[in-house]
Each structure stands twice: as structure tokens, then as C-alpha cells.
Enzyme design. Structure first.
Site, PDB file in Angstrom:
ATOM      1  N   ASN A  12     -67.037   0.873  50.280  1.00 19.60           N
ATOM      2  CA  ASN A  12     -66.886  -0.322  52.307  1.00 19.60           C
ATOM      3  C   ASN A  12     -65.738  -0.099  52.347  1.00 19.60           C
ATOM      4  OD1 ASN A  12     -66.830  -2.060  53.279  1.00 19.60           O
ATOM      5  ND2 ASN A  12     -66.751  -4.006  51.719  1.00 19.60           N
ATOM      6  N   LYS A  14     -64.517  -1.253  54.752  1.00 19.52           N
ATOM      7  CA  LYS A  14     -63.388  -2.589  55.653  1.00 19.52           C
ATOM      8  C   LYS A  14     -63.348  -2.179  56.697  1.00 19.52           C
ATOM      9  CE  LYS A  14     -62.379  -4.507  51.026  1.00 19.52           C
ATOM     10  NZ  LYS A  14     -62.348  -5.434  50.247  1.00 19.52           N
ATOM     11  N   HIS A  96     -70.726 -10.105  52.336  1.00 20.53           N
ATOM     12  CA  HIS A  96     -69.707 -10.276  51.911  1.00 20.53           C
ATOM     13  C   HIS A  96     -68.683 -11.070  51.466  1.00 20.53           C
ATOM     14  CE1 HIS A  96     -66.102  -8.004  50.632  1.00 20.53           C
ATOM     15  NE2 HIS A  96     -66.903  -7.300  50.293  1.00 20.53           N
ATOM     16  N   GLU A  98     -65.893 -11.702  51.584  1.00 22.48           N
ATOM     17  CA  GLU A  98     -65.151 -11.629  53.840  1.00 22.48           C
ATOM     18  C   GLU A  98     -65.723 -11.766  54.459  1.00 22.48           C
ATOM     19  OE1 GLU A  98     -63.249  -7.792  53.021  1.00 22.48           O
ATOM     20  OE2 GLU A  98     -62.372  -7.848  50.764  1.00 22.48           O
ATOM     21  N   GLU A 178     -70.211  -9.562  42.807  1.00 24.41           N
ATOM     22  CA  GLU A 178     -68.488  -9.380  43.247  1.00 24.41           C
ATOM     23  C   GLU A 178     -67.905 -10.271  42.939  1.00 24.41           C
ATOM     24  OE1 GLU A 178     -68.017  -5.970  46.332  1.00 24.41           O
ATOM     25  OE2 GLU A 178     -68.184  -7.427  47.440  1.00 24.41           O
ATOM     26  N   GLY A 184     -59.950  -6.143  45.667  1.00 27.34           N
ATOM     27  CA  GLY A 184     -58.401  -6.337  46.262  1.00 27.34           C
ATOM     28  C   GLY A 184     -57.577  -6.886  45.537  1.00 27.34           C
ATOM     29  N   SER A 225     -61.863  -4.737  42.675  1.00 31.36           N
ATOM     30  CA  SER A 225     -60.421  -3.390  41.832  1.00 31.36           C
ATOM     31  C   SER A 225     -61.588  -2.569  41.698  1.00 31.36           C
ATOM     32  CB  SER A 225     -59.788  -4.651  41.724  1.00 31.36           C
ATOM     33  OG  SER A 225     -59.695  -5.243  42.257  1.00 31.36           O
TER      34      SER A 225
HETATM   35  C1  PEP Z   1     -65.569  -4.834  48.033  1.00 27.68           C
HETATM   36  O1  PEP Z   1     -64.408  -4.568  49.448  1.00 27.68           O
HETATM   37  O2  PEP Z   1     -66.494  -4.935  47.831  1.00 27.68           O
HETATM   38  C2  PEP Z   1     -64.632  -4.444  46.485  1.00 27.68           C
HETATM   39  C3  PEP Z   1     -65.183  -4.519  45.885  1.00 27.68           C
HETATM   40  O3  PEP Z   1     -63.437  -4.188  47.170  1.00 27.68           O
HETATM   41  P1  PEP Z   1     -61.945  -3.683  46.282  1.00 27.68           P
HETATM   42  O4  PEP Z   1     -62.784  -2.683  45.362  1.00 27.68           O
HETATM   43  O5  PEP Z   1     -60.906  -3.370  47.292  1.00 27.68           O
HETATM   44  O6  PEP Z   1     -61.816  -4.696  44.861  1.00 27.68           O
END
Ligand code: PEP
Length: 273
Positions: A12, A14, A96, A98, A178, A184, A225
Site C-alpha cells: 500500500n 498510500k 483502510h 486511514e 490491521e 505507521g 509496521s
Molecule cells: C498500511 O498502510 O496498511 C500499513 C500497514 O502501513 P505500515 O506498514 O506503514 O504500518
């Protein structure tokens, strides 16, 4: 017998990359992660979908959108419908955290997005996960269950009488667990906790009236992460089938390490099946 689920690593990106540089990065990632045992998906920003699709021609890497709108079309300035993405991508992330946070997406809208994905021939990656307060209060499982049930209720209510997409959802759905506090932040969930949630997810899907064994075949990814240094314990959990990777997915070396480790699991599972 346990179903043989695919091992999937989805990137992803982003709000990173431009149409000018996304193709180059996609190609570098594809070549550094060429593991036939792992399903690879790259989800760039909408404006870079065409560049990434073109760059990946002949490579066995799928392209995904990061979102689709819950309506088929209409007066939604600045939004993108699933049908507009078809031809550019074959997968889409929906729900997601976000977007739940920044765009106020509801479970009901997310259920409609699942339907739009199937109508457009897109394979949905549905994201679920609890916030830190809910984790600390012991409500993680309940939150994830509610997110799934909310999306399912709205999916199931959508467009009755049209093509029945239930069977398609059962065979095409991928779930990404998640935890919001792990995205992040550099802080991952414990792999055993993520595996426990994966079991809750499949138990929830098992209540949706799908044919026996179908819920067990739905891949569940971990996201939050993930790096080449943190993925191993997740890939060691039999209930988890890969990762949705954010920040590290922009780094070729990182993705090479992540996919190489996922490939070890994929090959071990195939040998054991
Ligand atoms: C994500 O955007 O789905 C995600 C898991 O981000 P990160 O790996 O940066 O934590």
C-alpha cells in the site's frame, strides 16, 4: 483437511509516488521480489495506476487501487468508482483505517464498496482492526467482529435481485487485520494476538451461510509496521497468510526481504499439504 491458502504480500503506497516515478519503482519491486510462490499486489495512488500497470506488463504482479467509492456513479466530486478502476487494476483495498478516520467511512459504506468491487471484477482486501483503547480494554475481538458484521449486513442488503455476488465474495475476499495503533508507528502487534484475531475473523465469516469450508479458505493478512525485520513471527502463524505493507513497501530492499520470507512459508505450507 485444511485448505491451502495463498500467501499474499500487498503493498500500500498510500499518498506516495507520482505517475512519473511509480512505474520505475513498481518494476524494481517486481524484479527484486520475483517469488512464484507468493501472490504480489502493488496498490499505488489512483493517478499512478496506469503507469504501474504498464510497467508491470509481463511480470506476475497484480495492481490494486487503494479505495473505491461506495456508489456506482453520481455527483461525488473528486471520487473514483470501482468501474473506473477496472482495466487499470484487478484488486482494491477497502475500509483502510486511514479512510475510516479521515473520510469517516462507515461499515455500511464499506459493505457497499465490497459489492462495487465484485461488480467491477476487483478482488477486495477488506481492512479491519481496533484502536489502542479498544485493545487495552479487551475489546479488540468485538470491534473486529462488529466491523465485519456491519460490512456484511450492508453488502448482503445491496442490490437484491441483481447478480448474486455472495458466492463471488466468498471466493475473492481477502481480509487484512490491521490494528490501528500498529499502522505507521513502528510498533507491531504480537503475532499470537494477530493469529487469534484471524481465527475470530474466520469464525465470523463462518456464520454468513457460505458453503462449508469457504470461510476457512479466506486469506487473512496482518498489517501494521511490517518490515523485513518484523515479518517472521507473523509468517510463522498458520492462521496468517501474508501481509499488507505500508511504509516499507516503498523500499525495494525491504520488500525483497519481506517477500523472500513469505516465500519460505509458502513453500513450507505447500510441502506440508
Ligand atoms: C498500511 O498502510 O496498511 C500499513 C500497514 O502501513 P505500515 O506498514 O506503514 O504500518
Amino acid at each position: 483437511m485444511e485448505p491451502m491458502r495463498p500467501v499474499i504480500i500487498a503493498a500500500n503506497w498510500k499518498m506516495h509516488t507520482t505517475p512519473a516515478d511509480a512505474g520505475r519503482l513498481a518494476l524494481a519491486l517486481a524484479d527484486a521480489t520475483a517469488e512464484p510462490d507468493v501472490v504480489r499486489v502493488i496498490c499505488p495512488p489512483f493517478v499512478a495506476l496506469a503507469a504501474v500497470r504498464d510497467a508491470l506488463t509481463g511480470r506476475d504482479v497484480a495492481v490494486g487501487a487503494q479505495n473505491v467509492h461506495h456508489a456506482t456513479a453520481g455527483a461525488y466530486t473528486g471520487e473514483i468508482a470501482a468501474a473506473m478502476v477496472a482495466g487499470l487494476a484487478t484488486w482494491a483495498i477497502v475500509g483502510h483505517s486511514e479512510r475510516r478516520r479521515d473520510a469517516g467511512e462507515t461499515d455500511a459504506q464499506i459493505g457497499q464498496k465490497l459489492r462495487r468491487c465484485l461488480e467491477a471484477g476487483l478482488r477486495p482486501i477488506l481492512c479491519v482492526g481496533e484502536g489502542l483503547e479498544d485493545r487495552d480494554a479487551g475489546r479488540a475481538e468485538a470491534v473486529v467482529r462488529d466491523q465485519l458484521e456491519g460490512a456484511w449486513a450492508s453488502f448482503a442488503a445491496g442490490s437484491p435481485g441483481e447478480v448474486d455476488h455472495d458466492a463471488a465474495l466468498a471466493t475473492r475476499l481477502v481480509i487484512a487485520y490491521e490494528p490501528v495503533w500498529a499502522i505507521g508507528t513502528g510498533r507491531t502487534a504480537r503475532s499470537a494476538d494477530a493469529a487469534a484475531i484471524a481465527r475470530v475473523i474466520r469464525a465470523t465469516l463462518g456464520g454468513w451461510g457460505w458453503p462449508r469450508g469457504v470461510a476457512e479458505a479466506v486469506p487473512v493478512l496482518y498489517g501494521g509496521s511490517v518490515t523485513s525485520a518484523t515479518i517472521d513471527p507473523f509468517m510463522a502463524e498458520p492462521d496468517l497468510d501474508g501481509a499488507l505493507v505500508g511504509g516499507a513497501s516503498l523500499k525495494v530492499e525491504e520488500m525483497a526481504g519481506i517477500v523472500a520470507r513469505a516465500a519460505l512459508t509458502a513453500r513450507a505450507r505447500r510441502a506440508a499439504s
